[in-house]
Design a protein around this motif. Sequence first.
Motif, PDB file in Angstrom:
ATOM      1  N   ALA A 168     -63.212  -9.898  78.770  1.00  0.00           N
ATOM      2  CA  ALA A 168     -62.847  -9.779  77.363  1.00  0.00           C
ATOM      3  C   ALA A 168     -63.894 -10.474  76.506  1.00  0.00           C
ATOM      4  N   ASP A 169     -64.247  -9.856  75.370  1.00  0.00           N
ATOM      5  CA  ASP A 169     -65.214 -10.456  74.448  1.00  0.00           C
ATOM      6  C   ASP A 169     -64.543 -11.454  73.511  1.00  0.00           C
ATOM      7  N   ASP A 170     -63.238 -11.304  73.338  1.00  0.00           N
ATOM      8  CA  ASP A 170     -62.479 -12.232  72.510  1.00  0.00           C
ATOM      9  C   ASP A 170     -61.038 -12.232  73.008  1.00  0.00           C
ATOM     10  N   TYR A 171     -60.272 -13.223  72.552  1.00  0.00           N
ATOM     11  CA  TYR A 171     -58.933 -13.433  73.103  1.00  0.00           C
ATOM     12  C   TYR A 171     -58.047 -13.949  71.980  1.00  0.00           C
ATOM     13  N   MET A 172     -56.956 -13.231  71.680  1.00  0.00           N
ATOM     14  CA  MET A 172     -56.033 -13.637  70.628  1.00  0.00           C
ATOM     15  C   MET A 172     -54.621 -13.735  71.188  1.00  0.00           C
ATOM     16  N   VAL A 173     -53.924 -14.793  70.784  1.00  0.00           N
ATOM     17  CA  VAL A 173     -52.576 -15.039  71.281  1.00  0.00           C
ATOM     18  C   VAL A 173     -51.544 -14.543  70.268  1.00  0.00           C
ATOM     19  N   LYS A 174     -50.554 -13.808  70.735  1.00  0.00           N
ATOM     20  CA  LYS A 174     -49.461 -13.345  69.881  1.00  0.00           C
ATOM     21  C   LYS A 174     -48.519 -14.504  69.567  1.00  0.00           C
ATOM     22  N   PRO A 175     -47.940 -14.499  68.373  1.00  0.00           N
ATOM     23  CA  PRO A 175     -48.244 -13.602  67.246  1.00  0.00           C
ATOM     24  C   PRO A 175     -49.514 -14.044  66.523  1.00  0.00           C
ATOM     25  N   TYR A 176     -50.283 -13.099  66.047  1.00  0.00           N
ATOM     26  CA  TYR A 176     -51.538 -13.395  65.370  1.00  0.00           C
ATOM     27  C   TYR A 176     -51.529 -12.708  64.012  1.00  0.00           C
ATOM     28  N   GLY A 177     -52.417 -13.103  63.155  1.00  0.00           N
ATOM     29  CA  GLY A 177     -52.523 -12.480  61.840  1.00  0.00           C
ATOM     30  C   GLY A 177     -53.420 -11.257  61.885  1.00  0.00           C
ATOM     31  N   PHE A 178     -53.003 -10.207  61.205  1.00  0.00           N
ATOM     32  CA  PHE A 178     -53.777  -8.965  61.223  1.00  0.00           C
ATOM     33  C   PHE A 178     -55.140  -9.158  60.564  1.00  0.00           C
ATOM     34  N   ARG A 179     -55.184  -9.985  59.529  1.00  0.00           N
ATOM     35  CA  ARG A 179     -56.453 -10.247  58.847  1.00  0.00           C
ATOM     36  C   ARG A 179     -57.455 -10.893  59.812  1.00  0.00           C
ATOM     37  N   GLU A 180     -56.967 -11.818  60.621  1.00  0.00           N
ATOM     38  CA  GLU A 180     -57.848 -12.459  61.601  1.00  0.00           C
ATOM     39  C   GLU A 180     -58.308 -11.452  62.654  1.00  0.00           C
ATOM     40  N   LEU A 181     -57.393 -10.579  63.094  1.00  0.00           N
ATOM     41  CA  LEU A 181     -57.772  -9.560  64.071  1.00  0.00           C
ATOM     42  C   LEU A 181     -58.893  -8.690  63.536  1.00  0.00           C
ATOM     43  N   MET A 182     -58.780  -8.247  62.282  1.00  0.00           N
ATOM     44  CA  MET A 182     -59.814  -7.404  61.695  1.00  0.00           C
ATOM     45  C   MET A 182     -61.154  -8.142  61.655  1.00  0.00           C
ATOM     46  N   ALA A 183     -61.115  -9.428  61.312  1.00  0.00           N
ATOM     47  CA  ALA A 183     -62.349 -10.212  61.256  1.00  0.00           C
ATOM     48  C   ALA A 183     -62.967 -10.353  62.646  1.00  0.00           C
ATOM     49  N   ARG A 184     -62.132 -10.561  63.647  1.00  0.00           N
ATOM     50  CA  ARG A 184     -62.639 -10.693  65.008  1.00  0.00           C
ATOM     51  C   ARG A 184     -63.190  -9.365  65.522  1.00  0.00           C
TER      52      ARG A 184
ATOM     53  N   GLN B 113     -64.599  -7.083  63.687  1.00  0.00           N
ATOM     54  CA  GLN B 113     -65.894  -6.910  63.036  1.00  0.00           C
ATOM     55  C   GLN B 113     -66.962  -7.781  63.690  1.00  0.00           C
ATOM     56  N   ALA B 114     -66.584  -9.013  64.048  1.00  0.00           N
ATOM     57  CA  ALA B 114     -67.543  -9.914  64.689  1.00  0.00           C
ATOM     58  C   ALA B 114     -67.970  -9.396  66.062  1.00  0.00           C
ATOM     59  N   VAL B 115     -67.002  -8.921  66.835  1.00  0.00           N
ATOM     60  CA  VAL B 115     -67.297  -8.394  68.163  1.00  0.00           C
ATOM     61  C   VAL B 115     -68.190  -7.158  68.066  1.00  0.00           C
ATOM     62  N   MET B 116     -67.892  -6.300  67.103  1.00  0.00           N
ATOM     63  CA  MET B 116     -68.676  -5.083  66.964  1.00  0.00           C
ATOM     64  C   MET B 116     -70.082  -5.376  66.447  1.00  0.00           C
ATOM     65  N   ARG B 117     -70.236  -6.416  65.635  1.00  0.00           N
ATOM     66  CA  ARG B 117     -71.583  -6.790  65.191  1.00  0.00           C
ATOM     67  C   ARG B 117     -72.436  -7.228  66.371  1.00  0.00           C
ATOM     68  N   ARG B 118     -71.819  -7.961  67.285  1.00  0.00           N
ATOM     69  CA  ARG B 118     -72.572  -8.415  68.464  1.00  0.00           C
ATOM     70  C   ARG B 118     -72.885  -7.256  69.402  1.00  0.00           C
ATOM     71  N   ALA B 119     -71.929  -6.332  69.500  1.00  0.00           N
ATOM     72  CA  ALA B 119     -72.093  -5.218  70.439  1.00  0.00           C
ATOM     73  C   ALA B 119     -72.992  -4.126  69.884  1.00  0.00           C
ATOM     74  N   ARG B 120     -72.949  -3.920  68.583  1.00  0.00           N
ATOM     75  CA  ARG B 120     -73.706  -2.842  67.946  1.00  0.00           C
ATOM     76  C   ARG B 120     -74.567  -3.409  66.834  1.00  0.00           C
ATOM     77  N   PRO B 121     -75.662  -4.094  67.156  1.00  0.00           N
ATOM     78  CA  PRO B 121     -76.521  -4.675  66.124  1.00  0.00           C
ATOM     79  C   PRO B 121     -77.133  -3.598  65.243  1.00  0.00           C
TER      80      PRO B 121
END
Length: 234
Positions: A109-125, A127-135
Amino acid sequence: MSQRAPELPVLANAGKSWRVLVVENDAQYAESLIHGLRRHGHEVTAVERGGTALQVYGDADLVLIDLELPDLDGLEVCRAIRTVSDIPIIALTARGTELDRVLGLQAGADDYMVKPYGFRELMARMQAVMRRARPVPRTADVISHGPLTIDAGSREVSLYGRPVVVTRKEFDLLHLLASHPGSVIPRNRLMQQIWGDSWSRRTVDTHVSSLRNKLGASDWIITIRGVGFRLGNG
């Protein structure tokens, strides 16, 4: 007891749209997550079982996976995907100990989030993962081979300046061959790198045939019998 589904605040769309595979056994959680992702312009495919995820992940840009699945442990699914693909994976789970996080990241896994989590944080994560994967694409990401141009950034193909409409897998196949001009790419490598867990030997042949038709000449992709394929000159 089911975890409460994440909140769905209205966020500004970052201008990026991805194909997201949601692997989630909790129907309520999955419905809320799918709704939120689609509201932000993403294309979503949802499955409940790990076995199904292993069959369809190749068509996604990003995988969001719960680790509590009815047929396979989510960690095993992550490991299986990671052995053949570098697709970004974010684990979404109720397993929240430090050891659980370590095991999840070690499984691929590139990142790990524990439920319950905030949707805003998920979207930010995401975006961060995709920036690293798709420069951001560089000039080198555009491959020119005679009149054939393959743009890895926009995932577009053109021949003599005219666009050639190809599917996701057709692009991946052509790009892989063009990235190694003059080299023969073994069939098994093509199967593993592009289709992952597909077992049909005819899969490559079907896509090669389709590409040859779209490029207008069989010589664009040369078959080396018993070995694999290489890029030709049309």
